[in-house]
Every structure is written in C-alpha cells, then in structure tokens.
Design a protein around this motif. Structure first.
Motif, PDB file in Angstrom:
ATOM      1  N   PHE A 108       0.843  -1.193   0.000  1.00  0.00           N
ATOM      2  CA  PHE A 108       0.000   0.000   0.000  1.00  0.00           C
ATOM      3  C   PHE A 108       0.874   1.238   0.000  1.00  0.00           C
ATOM      4  O   PHE A 108       1.991   1.217   0.503  1.00  0.00           O
ATOM      5  N   LYS A 109       0.337   2.328  -0.538  1.00  0.00           N
ATOM      6  CA  LYS A 109       1.044   3.589  -0.426  1.00  0.00           C
ATOM      7  C   LYS A 109       1.120   3.951   1.055  1.00  0.00           C
ATOM      8  O   LYS A 109       0.149   3.778   1.794  1.00  0.00           O
ATOM      9  N   LEU A 110       2.272   4.435   1.489  1.00  0.00           N
ATOM     10  CA  LEU A 110       2.510   4.657   2.908  1.00  0.00           C
ATOM     11  C   LEU A 110       1.564   5.700   3.509  1.00  0.00           C
ATOM     12  O   LEU A 110       1.067   5.528   4.621  1.00  0.00           O
ATOM     13  N   GLY A 111       1.278   6.776   2.788  1.00  0.00           N
ATOM     14  CA  GLY A 111       0.345   7.779   3.290  1.00  0.00           C
ATOM     15  C   GLY A 111      -1.049   7.213   3.487  1.00  0.00           C
ATOM     16  O   GLY A 111      -1.718   7.495   4.484  1.00  0.00           O
ATOM     17  N   PHE A 112      -1.499   6.399   2.540  1.00  0.00           N
ATOM     18  CA  PHE A 112      -2.802   5.741   2.664  1.00  0.00           C
ATOM     19  C   PHE A 112      -2.803   4.794   3.856  1.00  0.00           C
ATOM     20  O   PHE A 112      -3.765   4.749   4.622  1.00  0.00           O
ATOM     21  N   TRP A 113      -1.718   4.036   4.008  1.00  0.00           N
ATOM     22  CA  TRP A 113      -1.640   3.085   5.117  1.00  0.00           C
ATOM     23  C   TRP A 113      -1.718   3.797   6.466  1.00  0.00           C
ATOM     24  O   TRP A 113      -2.414   3.353   7.372  1.00  0.00           O
ATOM     25  N   PHE A 114      -0.993   4.935   6.615  1.00  0.00           N
ATOM     26  CA  PHE A 114      -1.050   5.688   7.864  1.00  0.00           C
ATOM     27  C   PHE A 114      -2.462   6.202   8.131  1.00  0.00           C
ATOM     28  O   PHE A 114      -2.940   6.175   9.256  1.00  0.00           O
ATOM     29  N   ALA A 115      -3.132   6.682   7.087  1.00  0.00           N
ATOM     30  CA  ALA A 115      -4.478   7.217   7.267  1.00  0.00           C
ATOM     31  C   ALA A 115      -5.462   6.126   7.661  1.00  0.00           C
ATOM     32  O   ALA A 115      -6.385   6.370   8.443  1.00  0.00           O
ATOM     33  N   GLN A 116      -5.289   4.917   7.131  1.00  0.00           N
ATOM     34  CA  GLN A 116      -6.259   3.855   7.369  1.00  0.00           C
ATOM     35  C   GLN A 116      -5.927   2.970   8.566  1.00  0.00           C
ATOM     36  O   GLN A 116      -6.822   2.524   9.265  1.00  0.00           O
ATOM     37  N   GLN A 117      -4.655   2.670   8.789  1.00  0.00           N
ATOM     38  CA  GLN A 117      -4.295   1.726   9.839  1.00  0.00           C
ATOM     39  C   GLN A 117      -3.170   2.201  10.742  1.00  0.00           C
ATOM     40  O   GLN A 117      -3.202   1.947  11.943  1.00  0.00           O
TER      41      GLN A 117
END
Length: 88
Positions: free
Chosen positions: A50-59
């Motif tokens: 996953f893109k790291l920014g997306f991962w931080f936002a989601q999990q």
C-alpha cells in the motif's frame, strides 16, 4: 488515591498532565501529519503493498494510538510508584 501533602498531589498531576499532552501530541502528529498533511510525500513509498500515506491514514494511526496506550500505562504506573500512590 491519597497523597501525603498538597505539594505531592500538585506535582503528580503536573507530571501526569505533561505525559498525557506529550502522548496526545505524538498521536496528533501521526494521525493528522502522516495521514493528511504529509500524505503526498509518504505515498511515494509503499508498505505491505500500500502507499505509505494511505496506510497511515487507514491503519497506521490506529496502531500508533494502541502503542501509546501501552506507553501511557507503563509511564503512569511508574509515576504512581514515584509518588507512592500505586494500587496494591
């Protein structure tokens, strides 16, 4: 919880408030900073596919929040022992 005197009670709550505010600042920086403000920069990297920014936002922010709970428990127990107000 019973303190020996008012000075110890004030010191305890001053340190406890400092601890809570510092942990909240870390949580805000991770959830707001990494999940919203820095998302474009972090999306240049991938993490577990996953893109790291997306991962931080989601999990990621939730994992950091749970880790901060454990940090608070450990630090609060140490603070209780320091001021001799621990639970038996």
């Amino acid at each position: 919880m019973s303190f020996e005197n008012n000075d110890k009670a004030a010191g305890y709550w001053r340190e406890n408030l400092r601890l809570v505010l510092s942990l909240l600042a870390i949580w805000a920086a991770v959830s707001f900073g990494c999940g919203i403000l820095l998302v474009d920069i972090l999306n240049e990297f991938t993490f577990m596919g996953f893109k790291l920014g997306f991962w931080f936002a989601q999990q990621g922010a939730m994992y950091v929040f749970v880790a901060l709970i454990f940090v608070y428990v450990a630090k609060a127990n140490a603070l209780d022992k320091k001021y001799n107000v621990q639970e038996d």
